[in-house]
Structure formats: structure tokens, C-alpha cells
Design a protein around this motif. Structure first.
Motif: not given
Length: 255
Positions: A63, A101, A103-104, A139-144
């Protein structure tokens, strides 16, 4: 949990957010400071905690943490930390986020961050292209949702302190309310209003934070499960795997 206020006069102001790689020993801290730039903070090993007046965000080696421009924040290392920092100008916000935030970080983004922070003085065209790909991957990284919010209401803060002090405490919200002189319904309402989550959801976040800290210190998985309040090692492994995508036994090897 640590807590800092944006109005704290001691917070350093470093206009430019640095881009670099550095090592932090277990327990090392970077005191409260702010930048005029955005910053991506990634721990290639160990566990990173970033604290603001709104709470604490935590991230293992899979992360990264997005810290928006102007945010007063402090860093804390759990385990040996290989810290990678990427600064972006205030008008360059590929994520469109104005709050910290988690991010993965997949394999490609990880390698991009490592490569981009390897030689921060390089201003050649290849490195500029590297930054462009890095921004696309961000931009493509999922939020965790790996965050422990800081409570404002003193009644809520009292319960949070009890749980943080002993993650293995299995008392219900009603029992914790009785211990602090607050009704269960009032506390339940406060958890939803201030944190946007239920008490069980918040307690799981708290336990995961403590678990990551212990794993960074090479504490055995069974011991971590017991000290953090899970009924069994298998129950802990299941929750950890759902949160991070890998098992706690492989945590330090992955970092």
C-alpha cells in the motif's frame, strides 16, 4: 493514537515535497510538517503510519499513502522502513483527492515508485516518461479504507482509548459504554456520525493496525491473533487476508 492539529505552531513548513528514498529504523519518526506539494509515501518494507489531526492512515508494503498539499502530517516507522517519497506539484493531482488516502500498490506501480525515487536529481526525458506512467498507474489504483479516524467527542475518545490500550478486549459496545458512563445507542450514533462506520468495523481497523505493528516486529502470527482479540489464528488469518490480499505469515517476506 497520535494526534496533531493543523494549527500546531511546531509543524515545519517545507514548501517542496521531496522525492527520494530513505531508511528509517523501527520506531523512528518524522515530526509534524507540511508541504505546498502533494506527496506519495510508500514503504517498501515495514509498516508506515501517517498521522494528521483527522486520524492515522497505515500501510504495509503493498500500500501507499496519498498526502495532499498543505496537510500537516507526521510519519512513524513500525519495523525497518524503506521509505520512498514522490512529490507532485499542487496543480498536479492525478487522483483528484483532497484528503489522505491509502492506495493499493501492485507490482508495476511498486517498481515505478522504486525506479523514480532511485535518482531524484535525474531530469532526463526517460525519467519524465517514467513519471507519466506512474501517474497513470496511480489513477488506476484502488483506494483502501485503512484509516483510524481521530475522535472529537470526548465520550467517543474514552472508548477508543480503552480499545487501543488493549486490542484483545472483547467487551461489547454496551459494556464499554457502561465502563465510561455512556449509553450504547449514543456511542453507536457517535461511531457512525464521526467515523462513518460501526463499532465492530472500527474495532477491526484498530486490531489490524496493531497486528501490522506486531508483525513488523516479527511477532508470531498466533501470538498476534491472541493479543489483538481474535478468537483463533485462523479467524485472524481470514480477516487479514480479506483486508490485505495475503496472509499474515507472508507479511514480512512480501515487504
Amino acid at each position: 493514537m497520535p494526534n496533531i492539529r493543523h494549527s500546531a505552531p511546531a509543524a515545519r513548513h517545507t514548501p517542496e515535497a521531496p522525492t527520494r528514498a530513505q531508511h528509517l529504523a523501527a520506531g523512528d519518526r518524522i515530526d509534524a510538517h507540511r508541504h505546498d506539494d502533494h506527496q506519495i509515501v510508500y514503504a517498501g518494507s515495514g509498516v508506515l503510519a501517517v498521522t494528521t489531526d483527522a486520524g492515522t492512515w497505515f500501510a504495509p508494503g503493498t500500500r501507499a499513502i496519498w498526502v495532499p498539499a498543505g496537510t500537516v502530517h507526521a510519519h512513524r516507522a513500525h519495523g525497518r522502513l524503506d521509505l520512498h517519497l514522490v512529490g507532485l506539484p499542487a496543480d498536479d493531482n492525478p487522483l483528484g483527492l483532497d484528503t489522505p488516502t491509502v492506495l493499493a500498490v501492485g507490482p508495476l506501480l511498486r517498481e515505478l515508485i522504486l525506479a523514480y525515487t532511485r535518482d531524484p536529481d535525474d531530469d532526463g526525458p526517460e525519467r519524465r516518461r517514467l513519471l507519466g506512467v506512474l501517474r497513470d498507474q496511480l489513477r488506476a489504483s484502488p483506494q483502501q479504507p485503512l484509516r483510524l479516524p481521530a475522535p472529537n467527542d470526548p465520550r467517543l475518545a474514552a472508548v477508543c482509548r480503552i480499545v487501543h490500550a488493549d486490542p484483545a478486549d472483547t467487551r461489547t459496545l454496551a459494556a464499554l459504554g457502561a465502563a465510561t458512563g455512556v449509553g450504547e445507542r449514543t456511542l453507536s450514533r457517535l461511531f457512525r456520525r464521526e467515523f462513518g462506520m460501526t463499532f465492530p468495523q472500527w474495532r477491526t481497523q484498530s486490531r489490524l493496525y496493531h497486528a501490522l505493528r506486531m508483525l513488523a516486529d516479527d511477532t508470531p502470527v498466533t501470538t498476534v491473533a491472541h493479543r489483538c482479540g481474535w478468537s483463533s489464528a485462523s479467524a485472524f488469518i481470514d480477516v487479514f487476508h480479506r483486508a490485505f490480499g495475503y496472509t499474515p505469515g507472508t507479511h514480512n517476506r512480501r515487504s
